[in-house]
Design a protein around this motif. Structure first.
Motif, short mmCIF file in Angstrom:
data_model
loop_
_atom_site.label_atom_id
_atom_site.label_comp_id
_atom_site.label_asym_id
_atom_site.label_seq_id
_atom_site.Cartn_x
_atom_site.Cartn_y
_atom_site.Cartn_z
N UNK A 108 0.83 -1.20 0.00
CA UNK A 108 0.00 0.00 0.00
C UNK A 108 0.86 1.25 0.00
N UNK A 109 0.46 2.21 -0.80
CA UNK A 109 1.16 3.47 -0.81
C UNK A 109 2.38 3.49 -1.72
N UNK A 110 2.72 2.35 -2.30
CA UNK A 110 3.90 2.28 -3.18
C UNK A 110 3.67 3.09 -4.45
N UNK A 111 2.39 3.15 -4.86
CA UNK A 111 2.07 3.87 -6.09
C UNK A 111 1.49 2.96 -7.16
N UNK A 112 0.90 1.84 -6.76
CA UNK A 112 0.34 0.87 -7.72
C UNK A 112 -0.77 1.46 -8.58
N UNK A 113 -1.76 2.08 -7.90
CA UNK A 113 -2.91 2.58 -8.63
C UNK A 113 -2.50 3.71 -9.57
N UNK A 114 -1.65 4.60 -9.05
CA UNK A 114 -1.14 5.69 -9.89
C UNK A 114 -0.39 5.13 -11.09
N UNK A 115 0.47 4.15 -10.84
CA UNK A 115 1.24 3.56 -11.94
C UNK A 115 0.32 2.85 -12.94
N UNK A 116 -0.72 2.18 -12.45
CA UNK A 116 -1.65 1.50 -13.36
C UNK A 116 -2.22 2.51 -14.36
N UNK A 117 -2.62 3.67 -13.85
CA UNK A 117 -3.14 4.73 -14.72
C UNK A 117 -2.07 5.23 -15.69
N UNK A 118 -0.87 5.43 -15.18
CA UNK A 118 0.22 5.92 -16.03
C UNK A 118 0.55 4.91 -17.13
N UNK A 119 0.56 3.63 -16.76
CA UNK A 119 0.90 2.59 -17.73
C UNK A 119 -0.16 2.51 -18.83
#
Ligand code: GDP
Length: 295
Positions: A108-119
């Protein structure tokens, strides 16, 4: 990480000027300093030691050309060695299957959701793909909302099932949805935890088994230092991931995490996150990271 590294090296090698090559005594002293700097930057001891040993071997006996200083020569040797240690060149994503399934894992908080959007944004804009995002974090309703907002921002559909609490069923349904709608990449955002625990590992392993992803990207916060390495090792032991995403390299950057993680898990770093915006994503270039680490 090294402030004025070149000056420092030049000072250390001052006595050498005109002698024509780099000697054991000078290298030993300098390598001690460099090892300290690497440790300060969260590179683990083993990595720092094997790095400096390698550089020492390469530096010894090298002829210092009159046109470059010993400091310059040593910086070049270190930069090449760092680049090599971090994989040498860019490692591309394997996205030829239709659909390609990409599983996103991390704490949690690593940036998974943000990265998913970026990817999703990157694959749509730069690779001409038609991605589908899948909201697999069933424990955090806010994560589902967050992914929907990001999907909207980047113009990529998001598969959600708010009625379900089963991340495996959601992931499988997401892949089926992609096949129905002609999406050629499926990006599955998964739940994290605050720390590594057995339940998380069992769940993400089950999602992997059920979806047979072509890429499993492990997302890690580069600011977490030595913890980043331990987390990477724990996830890799269970998941055998295919690549690493280092986030938050725009902050108080710890380039050292890139070096340590690569040398401990021996998996390529594929992307770096450099901000909160959807465009703040870069393909990982080992040579650029090497220059950044050397300052
Ligand atoms: P998740 O729990 O792993 O899904 O993490 P999130 O995607 O929700 O990200 C956690 C926080 O980190 C959010 O506030 C993001 O905006 C922020 N974040 C993610 N990636 C980056 C990055 O590369 N740079 C910066 N500065 N912030 C980031």
């Amino acid at each position: 990480m090294f402030s004025n590294l070149q000056d420092k090296l030049d000072r250390a090698f001052k006595v050498l000027k005109g002698q024509g090559n780099i000697t054991e005594i000078n290298v030993a002293e300098t390598m001690k300093e460099i090892r300290k700097a690497l440790l300060d930057a969260d590179v683990n001891y083993k990595t720092a030691k094997s790095f400096t040993d390698e550089v020492r071997t390469k530096a010894l006996g090298q002829n210092v050309l009159t046109s470059i200083s010993p400091g310059q020569l040593l910086t070049k040797i270190m930069s090449d060695e760092l680049t090599n240690l971090m994989g040498g060149s860019v490692t591309e994503l394997e996205i030829t299957k239709n659909p390609t399934v990409i599983l996103i894992a991390g704490l949690n908080g690593a940036g998974k959701t943000t990265f998913s959007g970026k990817l999703a944004n990157f694959l749509r804009e730069q690779k001409g793909k038609k991605p589908l995002l899948v909201a697999g974090d069933v424990y955090r309703p806010a994560a589902i909302d967050q992914l929907e907002v990001l999907g909207q921002q980047v113009g990529v559909p998001v598969y959600v099932d708010r009625a379900s609490e089963d991340p495996i069923a959601i992931a499988v349904a997401g892949v089926a949805e992609a096949k129905r709608n002609g999406n050629n990449v499926v990006i599955i955002d998964t739940a994290g935890r605050l720390a590594i625990d057995e339940a998380l590992m069992v769940e993400i392993t089950a999602v992997k088994e059920a979806t047979q992803p072509h890429e499993i990207l492990f997302v890690v916060d580069s600011m977490t230092g030595q913890d980043a390495v331990n987390t990477a090792k724990a996830f890799n032991d269970r998941l055998d991931f295919t690549g690493v995403v280092l986030t938050k390299l725009d902050g108080d950057t710890r380039g050292g995490a890139a070096l340590s993680i690569k040398s401990v898990v021996n998996k390529p770093i594929k992307f770096i996150g450099t901000g909160e915006k959807m465009e703040a994503l870069d393909v990982f270039h080992p040579d650029r990271m090497a220059s950044r680490i050397l300052g």
